[in-house]
Design an enzyme around this catalytic site. Structure first.
Site, PDB file in Angstrom:
ATOM      1  N   ARG A 197       1.056  -1.308  -0.091  1.00  0.00           N
ATOM      2  CA  ARG A 197      -0.086  -0.126  -0.022  1.00  0.00           C
ATOM      3  C   ARG A 197       1.072   1.241   0.068  1.00  0.00           C
ATOM      4  O   ARG A 197       2.031   1.323   0.735  1.00  0.00           O
ATOM      5  CB  ARG A 197      -1.084   0.053   1.268  1.00  0.00           C
ATOM      6  CG  ARG A 197      -1.642   1.167   1.518  1.00  0.00           C
ATOM      7  CD  ARG A 197      -2.809   1.332   0.323  1.00  0.00           C
ATOM      8  NE  ARG A 197      -3.886   2.431   0.776  1.00  0.00           N
ATOM      9  CZ  ARG A 197      -3.751   3.529   0.520  1.00  0.00           C
ATOM     10  NH1 ARG A 197      -2.739   4.103   0.356  1.00  0.00           N
ATOM     11  NH2 ARG A 197      -4.613   4.169   0.868  1.00  0.00           N
ATOM     12  N   GLU A 226     -11.682   4.619  -5.360  1.00  0.00           N
ATOM     13  CA  GLU A 226     -11.730   3.043  -5.341  1.00  0.00           C
ATOM     14  C   GLU A 226     -12.031   3.001  -6.735  1.00  0.00           C
ATOM     15  O   GLU A 226     -12.894   3.496  -7.302  1.00  0.00           O
ATOM     16  CB  GLU A 226     -12.783   2.762  -4.363  1.00  0.00           C
ATOM     17  CG  GLU A 226     -12.567   3.044  -2.853  1.00  0.00           C
ATOM     18  CD  GLU A 226     -11.230   2.108  -2.438  1.00  0.00           C
ATOM     19  OE1 GLU A 226     -11.253   0.934  -3.155  1.00  0.00           O
ATOM     20  OE2 GLU A 226     -10.898   2.676  -1.557  1.00  0.00           O
ATOM     21  N   ARG A 239      -0.821  -5.374   4.900  1.00  0.00           N
ATOM     22  CA  ARG A 239      -0.003  -4.822   3.715  1.00  0.00           C
ATOM     23  C   ARG A 239       1.118  -4.473   4.366  1.00  0.00           C
ATOM     24  O   ARG A 239       1.238  -3.494   5.250  1.00  0.00           O
ATOM     25  CB  ARG A 239      -1.039  -3.868   2.891  1.00  0.00           C
ATOM     26  CG  ARG A 239      -2.282  -4.507   2.408  1.00  0.00           C
ATOM     27  CD  ARG A 239      -3.240  -3.473   1.539  1.00  0.00           C
ATOM     28  NE  ARG A 239      -3.418  -2.551   2.601  1.00  0.00           N
ATOM     29  CZ  ARG A 239      -4.632  -1.547   2.371  1.00  0.00           C
ATOM     30  NH1 ARG A 239      -4.996  -1.556   0.920  1.00  0.00           N
ATOM     31  NH2 ARG A 239      -5.042  -0.690   3.145  1.00  0.00           N
TER      32      ARG A 239
END
Length: 155
Positions: free
Chosen positions: A39, A47, A90
């Site tokens: 990330r 999104e 992540r």
């Protein structure tokens, strides 16, 4: 665009290879033989692939830009901040494209593909990213001209 003083140390060697881009602020990379979901720190893009949330204005464009910047096989340098992982496990990183030292996180903000999202204590480049966001918004660059800002649902 970013100067060498605004991003991570340009003398760092590649430590990962892009496998694929997930969306405008997430990618999958091979880091020392381990597949990691990465990330990008300090930025948030609209999104475009989240199953539990609707697609947002400029999401596809943001994902396409990151894909163009970092096609599969691209060597990158991942630079960590204080907290290396998020709640989804992540890897959190600033990303530098190794061949030309492009500070990808900053590029995405400067060209209006992303807004800033700073989660302290991971704030090493917060000032640089926030200034780039102010400039992009003021100039009406990218999502600022099309959507009016980040987090705008598609109609």
């Amino acid at each position: 665009m970013a100067t060498s003083g605004e991003g991570p140390d340009p003398t760092l060697d590649a430590n990962a290879v892009v496998e694929r881009v997930v969306d405008g602020d997430t990618l999958v990379a091979d880091v020392g033989g381990v597949r990691e979901r990465v990330r990008l720190l300090g930025i948030d893009t609209p999104e475009s692939v989240a199953e539990e949330r609707p697609d947002q204005c400029y999401g596809e464009e943001s994902a396409a830009e990151l894909t163009a910047l970092l096609p599969a096989g691209t060597e990158i340098t991942l630079v960590l901040d204080e907290e290396p992982r998020d709640q989804y496990d992540r890897l959190l990183a600033y990303v530098v494209r190794t061949d030309d030292q492009l500070f990808v996180n900053l590029h995405m903000v400067e060209l209006g593909y992303a807004g800033t999202l700073i989660y302290r204590p991971n704030d090493h480049y917060a000032d640089v990213l926030e200034e780039a966001e102010r400039e992009a918004a003021r100039a009406g660059t990218g999502l600022w001209s099309i959507c009016g800002g980040p987090d705008v649902p598609l109609e």
